[in-house]
Write an enzyme that holds these catalytic residues in place. Structure first.
Site, PDB file in Angstrom:
ATOM      1  CD  GLU A   1      49.973  46.355 -47.894  1.00 26.05           C
ATOM      2  OE1 GLU A   1      50.884  46.243 -48.721  1.00 26.05           O
ATOM      3  OE2 GLU A   1      49.880  47.334 -47.137  1.00 26.05           O
TER       4      GLU A   1
ATOM      5  CB  CYS B   1      47.895  44.071 -37.833  1.00 27.24           C
ATOM      6  SG  CYS B   1      47.250  45.706 -38.227  1.00 27.24           S
TER       7      CYS B   1
ATOM      8  CB  CYS C   1      41.285  54.491 -45.274  1.00 24.98           C
ATOM      9  SG  CYS C   1      40.542  55.158 -43.751  1.00 24.98           S
TER      10      CYS C   1
ATOM     11  CB  CYS D   1      44.604  60.290 -40.915  1.00 21.62           C
ATOM     12  SG  CYS D   1      43.140  59.852 -39.942  1.00 21.62           S
TER      13      CYS D   1
ATOM     14  CB  CYS E   1      47.354  57.482 -42.455  1.00 15.60           C
ATOM     15  SG  CYS E   1      47.045  55.722 -42.664  1.00 15.60           S
TER      16      CYS E   1
ATOM     17  CB  CYS F   1      51.423  52.163 -37.159  1.00  8.17           C
ATOM     18  SG  CYS F   1      51.251  51.049 -35.797  1.00  8.17           S
TER      19      CYS F   1
HETATM   20  N1  SAH Z   1      41.343  53.610 -38.940  1.00  8.63           N
HETATM   21  C1  SAH Z   1      41.732  53.054 -37.673  1.00  8.63           C
HETATM   22  C2  SAH Z   1      42.581  51.835 -37.877  1.00  8.63           C
HETATM   23  C3  SAH Z   1      44.002  52.108 -38.340  1.00  8.63           C
HETATM   24  S1  SAH Z   1      45.023  51.699 -36.998  1.00  8.63           S
HETATM   25  C4  SAH Z   1      42.417  54.114 -36.838  1.00  8.63           C
HETATM   26  O1  SAH Z   1      42.747  55.147 -37.398  1.00  8.63           O
HETATM   27  O2  SAH Z   1      42.550  53.938 -35.632  1.00  8.63           O
HETATM   28  C5  SAH Z   1      46.521  52.313 -37.460  1.00  8.63           C
HETATM   29  C6  SAH Z   1      47.120  53.235 -36.420  1.00  8.63           C
HETATM   30  O3  SAH Z   1      48.338  53.749 -36.963  1.00  8.63           O
HETATM   31  C7  SAH Z   1      46.223  54.448 -36.152  1.00  8.63           C
HETATM   32  O4  SAH Z   1      46.374  54.881 -34.828  1.00  8.63           O
HETATM   33  C8  SAH Z   1      46.826  55.439 -37.091  1.00  8.63           C
HETATM   34  O5  SAH Z   1      46.492  56.755 -36.760  1.00  8.63           O
HETATM   35  C9  SAH Z   1      48.292  55.149 -36.952  1.00  8.63           C
HETATM   36  N2  SAH Z   1      49.093  55.679 -38.045  1.00  8.63           N
HETATM   37  C10 SAH Z   1      48.675  56.042 -39.274  1.00  8.63           C
HETATM   38  N3  SAH Z   1      49.710  56.477 -40.010  1.00  8.63           N
HETATM   39  C11 SAH Z   1      50.796  56.382 -39.246  1.00  8.63           C
HETATM   40  C12 SAH Z   1      52.179  56.642 -39.459  1.00  8.63           C
HETATM   41  N4  SAH Z   1      52.616  57.085 -40.633  1.00  8.63           N
HETATM   42  N5  SAH Z   1      53.027  56.407 -38.447  1.00  8.63           N
HETATM   43  C13 SAH Z   1      52.594  55.920 -37.279  1.00  8.63           C
HETATM   44  N6  SAH Z   1      51.311  55.635 -37.019  1.00  8.63           N
HETATM   45  C14 SAH Z   1      50.419  55.864 -37.985  1.00  8.63           C
END
Ligand code: SAH
Length: 369
Positions: free
Chosen positions: A91, A104, A111, A115, A118, A334
């Site tokens: 996406e 974006c 991935c 985390c 996420c 995000c």
């Molecule tokens: N793998 C990289 C790129 C992803 S960026 C990274 O982790 O930085 C996406 C951003 O959104 C990251 O900061 C991630 O931690 C955050 N994120 C992931 N899940 C989320 C959620 N459910 N709500 C808000 N932010 C989230």
């Protein structure tokens, strides 16, 4: 299968041309067709001889991504679901702001970092994207825009961990920022977000000038390791020491992303520890109120709690912003990216639509909006 010409480096293209007695500058001519004019066939390349166009077509393919679906949010955000050649899906999210049009993009299908908060993590890692697949997200989304609208900023913040796909991500950044024969974005308008892979962060800052964003999300190793398994490999002290030592130019700052999870990471103690951690780091903090998705155990703090935490950080002298969720009504915010096609949007998140190569069901028509 023919090689995708977009995945050849300039040098590789030059030597292919040299073998056919063609001058080197043809490489840049071809690259301009591919990356500046988004050509989809060699026939379009009108400044090349017919003979050369034929040889190119015999030797190479020009990749495209298929838009399987696109959804527009009430706030103007548009989410694109792309199908890759082998059936995996990724996406990209187009985010209009007053003076910017930010895209974006994803660096991996799925991935592998796991985390806890996420949605993409639930997919696991399917595979790395090729540089061409990273760039094609920009080219395909651009194609959908009216001629006067241009993408102004690119953020590598979509699905996947860009620094876990270092080589292809670096090639893609090279193409994005090549003014002569690439997409021509200024490095100032390109941002990469990472979970904090320390060796790759150092390399990235050595080898490019893009903006760096780091997903921090906690102020103790105990909490961060629970949220982000990568913290067991690169704990906070090591990550922050790395950041402190990076040669960041005076006018720039590292962005620290901090997802706000209710009751988990936004206490007054957290504010204090965060200020201590980031002292001496050229930092700005981006608070991201948690975006819910099916299967997530977390919730978002209240508006009052968010403001309290923001004010506490500001009182310590930190530069801090709260990121407004964009496109959350279409699962584009995000942490909500999971390549979910229509069926899965309605709640059945166990049937994620990322199909394995060779899966027959993939040949059925995708719903194109
Ligand atoms: N793998 C990289 C790129 C992803 S960026 C990274 O982790 O930085 C996406 C951003 O959104 C990251 O900061 C991630 O931690 C955050 N994120 C992931 N899940 C989320 C959620 N459910 N709500 C808000 N932010 C989230």
């Amino acid at each position: 299968m023919k090689a995708n010409i977009k995945d050849l480096s300039r040098e590789e293209l030059e030597s292919w041309l040299a073998e056919r007695g063609e001058p080197r500058y043809r490489a840049d001519q071809i690259r301009r067709w591919l990356f500046q004019k988004a050509a989809v066939s060699f026939d379009e390349m009108s400044n090349l001889s017919a003979k050369l166009r034929e040889a190119l077509a015999a030797g190479f393919a020009i990749s495209r991504l298929r838009v399987a679906r696109s959804d527009r949010s009430a706030d103007g955000t548009v989410k694109f679901l792309f199908t890759l050649d082998d059936g995996y899906e990724i996406e990209s999210v187009l985010i209009p702001e007053t003076k910017r049009l930010t895209l974006c993009i994803s660096a991996q299908a799925g991935c592998g970092l796991g985390c806890a908060f996420c949605a993409t993590a639930q997919l696991g890692l399917n595979r790395n994207l090729a540089a061409s697949e990273i760039i094609d997200q920009i080219l395909e989304v651009s194609r959908t825009l009216p001629p006067e609208r241009r993408i102004t900023h690119v953020v590598l913040m979509g699905m996947g961990e860009p620094l876990a796909n270092y080589q292809q991500t670096l090639r893609a950044i090279g193409l994005m920022t090549d003014v002569d024969s690439g997409l021509g974005f200024s490095s100032r308008r390109v941002t990469l977000s990472t979970v904090g892979l320390v060796p790759q962060i150092k390399k990235l800052i050595d080898e490019t000038q893009v903006n760096l964003a780091i997903s921090l999300h906690a102020t103790t190793d105990e909490v961060r390791s629970r949220l982000m398994p990568i913290n067991r490999k690169y704990p906070l002290a090591e990550l922050i020491a790395c950041c402190r030592a990076l040669p960041i130019p005076k006018r720039k700052r590292i962005t620290f992303e901090y997802v706000l999870l209710r009751g988990v990471n936004h206490s007054a103690e957290d504010a204090k520890r965060l200020a201590r951690l980031l002292s001496g780091v050229r930092a700005k903090i981006n608070l991201i109120p948690f975006n819910p998705h099916a299967g997530s155990e977390f919730t978002r703090p209240t508006q009052a709690e968010i403001e309290t935490f923001q004010n506490q950080l500001a009182a310590y002298g930190l530069q801090v912003n709260v990121r407004r969720p964009r496109g959350d009504d279409i699962h584009a915010a995000c942490g909500q990216l999971m390549a979910a096609n229509s069926e899965t949007m309605s709640g059945d998140f166990t049937r994620i639509s990322t199909r394995k190569p060779g899966d027959e069901s993939h040949s059925s028509p995708v719903n194109h909006h």
